[in-house]
Enzyme design. Structure first.
Site, mmCIF file in Angstrom:
data_model
loop_
_atom_site.group_PDB
_atom_site.id
_atom_site.type_symbol
_atom_site.label_atom_id
_atom_site.label_comp_id
_atom_site.label_asym_id
_atom_site.label_seq_id
_atom_site.Cartn_x
_atom_site.Cartn_y
_atom_site.Cartn_z
ATOM 1 N N ARG A 90 -0.835 2.397 67.180
ATOM 2 C CA ARG A 90 -0.445 3.760 67.553
ATOM 3 C C ARG A 90 1.077 3.969 67.594
ATOM 4 O O ARG A 90 1.552 5.090 67.673
ATOM 5 C CB ARG A 90 -1.070 4.116 68.916
ATOM 6 C CG ARG A 90 -2.571 4.333 68.843
ATOM 7 C CD ARG A 90 -3.233 4.318 70.208
ATOM 8 N NE ARG A 90 -3.458 2.963 70.723
ATOM 9 C CZ ARG A 90 -4.031 2.681 71.887
ATOM 10 N NH1 ARG A 90 -4.413 3.651 72.681
ATOM 11 N NH2 ARG A 90 -4.200 1.431 72.276
ATOM 12 N N ARG A 98 36.255 -2.347 68.178
ATOM 13 C CA ARG A 98 35.046 -3.093 67.790
ATOM 14 C C ARG A 98 35.401 -4.519 67.421
ATOM 15 O O ARG A 98 36.570 -4.828 67.140
ATOM 16 C CB ARG A 98 34.363 -2.410 66.598
ATOM 17 C CG ARG A 98 35.236 -2.396 65.351
ATOM 18 C CD ARG A 98 34.603 -1.610 64.225
ATOM 19 N NE ARG A 98 35.515 -1.538 63.087
ATOM 20 C CZ ARG A 98 35.494 -2.369 62.047
ATOM 21 N NH1 ARG A 98 34.625 -3.353 61.988
ATOM 22 N NH2 ARG A 98 36.371 -2.227 61.064
ATOM 23 N N ASN A 141 44.800 -5.630 56.024
ATOM 24 C CA ASN A 141 44.352 -6.980 56.405
ATOM 25 C C ASN A 141 43.388 -7.597 55.407
ATOM 26 O O ASN A 141 43.016 -8.747 55.531
ATOM 27 C CB ASN A 141 43.684 -6.944 57.787
ATOM 28 C CG ASN A 141 42.458 -6.054 57.813
ATOM 29 O OD1 ASN A 141 42.414 -5.031 57.135
ATOM 30 N ND2 ASN A 141 41.471 -6.435 58.593
ATOM 31 N N TYR A 142 43.000 -6.851 54.404
ATOM 32 C CA TYR A 142 41.933 -7.305 53.504
ATOM 33 C C TYR A 142 42.424 -7.241 52.069
ATOM 34 O O TYR A 142 42.855 -6.176 51.594
ATOM 35 C CB TYR A 142 40.720 -6.386 53.709
ATOM 36 C CG TYR A 142 39.472 -6.794 52.962
ATOM 37 C CD1 TYR A 142 39.020 -8.113 52.972
ATOM 38 C CD2 TYR A 142 38.730 -5.845 52.251
ATOM 39 C CE1 TYR A 142 37.864 -8.472 52.302
ATOM 40 C CE2 TYR A 142 37.570 -6.199 51.584
ATOM 41 C CZ TYR A 142 37.145 -7.511 51.606
ATOM 42 O OH TYR A 142 35.999 -7.866 50.939
HETATM 43 C C1 UD1 Z 1 -6.286 -2.316 77.811
HETATM 44 C C2 UD1 Z 1 -7.552 -2.453 78.683
HETATM 45 C C3 UD1 Z 1 -7.727 -1.166 79.468
HETATM 46 C C4 UD1 Z 1 -6.501 -0.872 80.298
HETATM 47 C C5 UD1 Z 1 -5.236 -0.857 79.418
HETATM 48 C C6 UD1 Z 1 -4.006 -0.809 80.297
HETATM 49 C C7 UD1 Z 1 -9.112 -3.903 77.478
HETATM 50 C C8 UD1 Z 1 -10.364 -3.946 76.674
HETATM 51 N N1 UD1 Z 1 -8.686 -2.684 77.852
HETATM 52 O O1 UD1 Z 1 -6.546 -1.271 76.880
HETATM 53 O O2 UD1 Z 1 -8.865 -1.258 80.314
HETATM 54 O O3 UD1 Z 1 -6.634 0.359 80.964
HETATM 55 O O4 UD1 Z 1 -5.161 -2.063 78.628
HETATM 56 O O5 UD1 Z 1 -2.842 -0.654 79.536
HETATM 57 O O6 UD1 Z 1 -8.531 -4.923 77.775
HETATM 58 N N2 UD1 Z 1 -3.893 -7.716 72.480
HETATM 59 C C9 UD1 Z 1 -3.958 -8.996 71.985
HETATM 60 N N3 UD1 Z 1 -4.980 -9.357 71.155
HETATM 61 C C10 UD1 Z 1 -5.961 -8.483 70.810
HETATM 62 C C11 UD1 Z 1 -5.901 -7.162 71.324
HETATM 63 C C12 UD1 Z 1 -4.852 -6.815 72.158
HETATM 64 O O7 UD1 Z 1 -3.093 -9.822 72.284
HETATM 65 O O8 UD1 Z 1 -6.847 -8.897 70.062
HETATM 66 C C13 UD1 Z 1 -2.778 -7.356 73.367
HETATM 67 C C14 UD1 Z 1 -1.930 -6.212 72.861
HETATM 68 O O9 UD1 Z 1 -0.851 -6.699 72.102
HETATM 69 C C15 UD1 Z 1 -1.462 -5.543 74.145
HETATM 70 C C16 UD1 Z 1 -2.570 -5.863 75.142
HETATM 71 O O10 UD1 Z 1 -3.327 -6.904 74.601
HETATM 72 O O11 UD1 Z 1 -0.257 -6.096 74.616
HETATM 73 C C17 UD1 Z 1 -3.468 -4.676 75.409
HETATM 74 O O12 UD1 Z 1 -4.071 -4.269 74.190
HETATM 75 P P1 UD1 Z 1 -4.283 -2.743 73.850
HETATM 76 O O13 UD1 Z 1 -4.950 -2.635 72.545
HETATM 77 O O14 UD1 Z 1 -3.033 -1.990 74.045
HETATM 78 O O15 UD1 Z 1 -5.342 -2.354 74.989
HETATM 79 P P2 UD1 Z 1 -5.643 -0.934 75.574
HETATM 80 O O16 UD1 Z 1 -6.517 -0.175 74.618
HETATM 81 O O17 UD1 Z 1 -4.396 -0.278 75.998
HETATM 82 CA CA CA Z 2 -2.256 -0.764 75.876
#
Ligand code: UD1
Ligand code: CA
Length: 451
Positions: free
Chosen positions: A14, A329, A382-383
């Protein structure tokens, strides 16, 4: 004992960006750096960062942070799947695991300390951070029974219309007793709208679970798109400015000013409108910066003034006046009591105390002594097209207007360069240099050529 895991493998679709989401910058630091800093006061015994999407880039960006362990999640099948990757790394570990989303950069350390404390005091299997949001869109919703015991967490995409009206949300911050979670992890299912393995499903399958509401809902803001990044920036800026205002710094029109968290200001500094302070900048008391200035990675002494100017990677000593419209700078050092004025560019240049470069000059790779006066329009050449060369100027030397100093060149102390000179050879102390054509005057010439 607590081990920390940070979820940072997701692409962050997103954000609509080539940069991994957790590397996006907020107030001078990446999102994930902020998350790591927020857990420091808990002195975790290990810090594991789960990386996946552009993992090399994420690791490189964090290589300066000591003692981080990276765990690869090569395909991103959800937050539960991400935590499954820890199983081989935490075999036999019997303590607590604090899990943080890499995209929640506004958490305060004391909130995490409180979460861990409640988790321990109640001997919970899991304790999760929750909040009431006026706009809960995008967050998983939390449902508890009448006794306040957590029943389930339902992701927005899986919510019914009624469930979506619940504005108590999951912050994405959890404390688990690791052996309890480790037992559940292999059995997670991906029966949901996103076909992902949700960590939130594990929460309701372990033993005793509590949800702890955060007092300041702003702390849990997760960054999923640029709009949320901008909102987080507003919140962070408000926090930073409040801190400096209460510490004795005047901010005139604070809304138009931005200050990185890494900046240090002393009491009685005045920051004027439309001024931006970035990186490792330090400004000492009595200095007045702005309006309309950008100061980055620079040290400014006491009673310095800077107006409508850009200063990066530089040091300015006490009482010097910069601008309007100066550009410093690439490692500039301005001594005490100097003046650097209109349309002056200084690059990798050191000015001795009480030296003036007041108008329309470029000094590059130059060192001056004290009480030097650089005349209007003086330029260091200078250059040579291949290499940069240095210019050295002794104490009390004066360059006339429109002088060109062709480097490498050394002017001694107390030298006087006549206006309009192009100086190509070194000059000894106390000499006058005139390096220009002698003026030729032909009386009556204009009248003779009139037709
Ligand atoms: C998640 C929670 C949601 C919560 C929200 C808070 C779950 C299923 N949902 O949703 O309940 O309200 O966070 O912000 O956990 N990530 C990984 N590997 C993956 C998927 C995600 O490392 O396979 C990491 C992402 O990089 C991110 C975090 O997990 O830092 C959360 O993932 P994201 O997809 O943003 O979850 P949300 O839909 O926001
Ligand atoms: Ca999130």
């Amino acid at each position: 004992m607590v081990v920390v895991a940070i979820l940072a493998a997701g692409k962050g679709t997103r954000m609509k960006s080539n940069l991994p989401k957790v590397l996006h910058s907020l107030g001078g630091k990446s999102l994930v750096e902020r998350v790591i800093e927020s857990v420091e006061p808990l002195s975790p015994s290990r810090r594991l960062v789960i990386v996946g999407y552009q993992s090399q880039e994420v690791k490189t960006a964090m290589e300066k942070i000591p003692n981080l362990e990276f765990v690869e999640q090569t395909v991103q099948l959800g937050t539960g799947h991400a935590i499954q990757q820890l199983l081989p790394h935490l075999e036999g570990y019997a303590g607590d695991l604090l899990i943080l989303n890499g995209d929640a950069p506004l958490l305060r350390s004391k909130t995490l300390e409180n979460l861990w404390k409640i988790h321990q005091e109640n001997q919970n299997s899991a304790t999760i951070l929750s909040a009431y949001l006026s706009n809960p869109q995008g967050y998983g919703r939390i449902f508890c029974n009448d006794e306040g015991i957590l029943q389930k967490i339902v992701e927005e995409k899986d919510c019914t219309h009624d469930q979506r009206q619940n504005n108590r949300v999951n912050a994405g911050i959890y404390c688990f007793r690791w052996p309890d979670l480790a037992k559940i992890l292999p059995h997670l299912q991906a029966n949901n709208a996103q076909k992902e393995y949700y960590l939130t499903d594990a929460v309701t399958q372990v033993g005793k679970v509590m949800a702890v509401d955060v007092a300041d809902y702003q702390e849990i803001l997760g960054i999923n798109d640029r709009l949320q990044l901008a909102t987080a920036n507003d919140i962070l800026q408000r926090r930073i400015k409040e801190k400096w205002l209460l510490a004795g710094v005047t901010l005139i029109d604070p809304a138009s000013i931005t200050i990185d968290e890494t900046v240090e200001l002393q009491p009685d500094v005045i920051i004027e409108p439309q001024t931006h302070l970035r990186g490792k900048t330090v400004i000492q008391s009595g200095s007045r910066i702005g309006p309309g200035s950008l100061i980055e990675n620079s040290d400014l002494g006491q009673n310095v003034t800077v107006q409508y100017s850009v200063v990066t990677d530089s040091v300015i000593q006490a009482g010097s006046r910069i601008g309007p419209y100066s550009h410093l700078r690439g490692h500039v050092e301005v001594g005490a009591g100097c003046r650097v004025g209109n349309f002056v560019e200084l690059k990798n240049t050191q000015l001795g105390d009480r030296t003036n470069v007041a108008h329309l000059s470029y000094l590059g790779d130059t060192t001056t002594g004290t009480k030097v006066n650089i005349g209007a329009g003086t330029i260091t050449a200078n250059y040579d097209g291949v290499n940069k060369h240095r210019t050295k100027i002794g104490d009390r030397t004066k360059t006339g207007s429109n002088s060109v100093l062709v480097a490498p060149i050394t002017l001694g102390d107390n030298v006087y360069i006549a206006a309009g000179s192009t100086v190509t050879e070194d000059v000894e102390n106390d000499a006058l240099v005139i390096a220009r054509c002698r003026q030729v005057v032909k009386p009556g010439w204009c009248k003779k050529t009139e037709s």
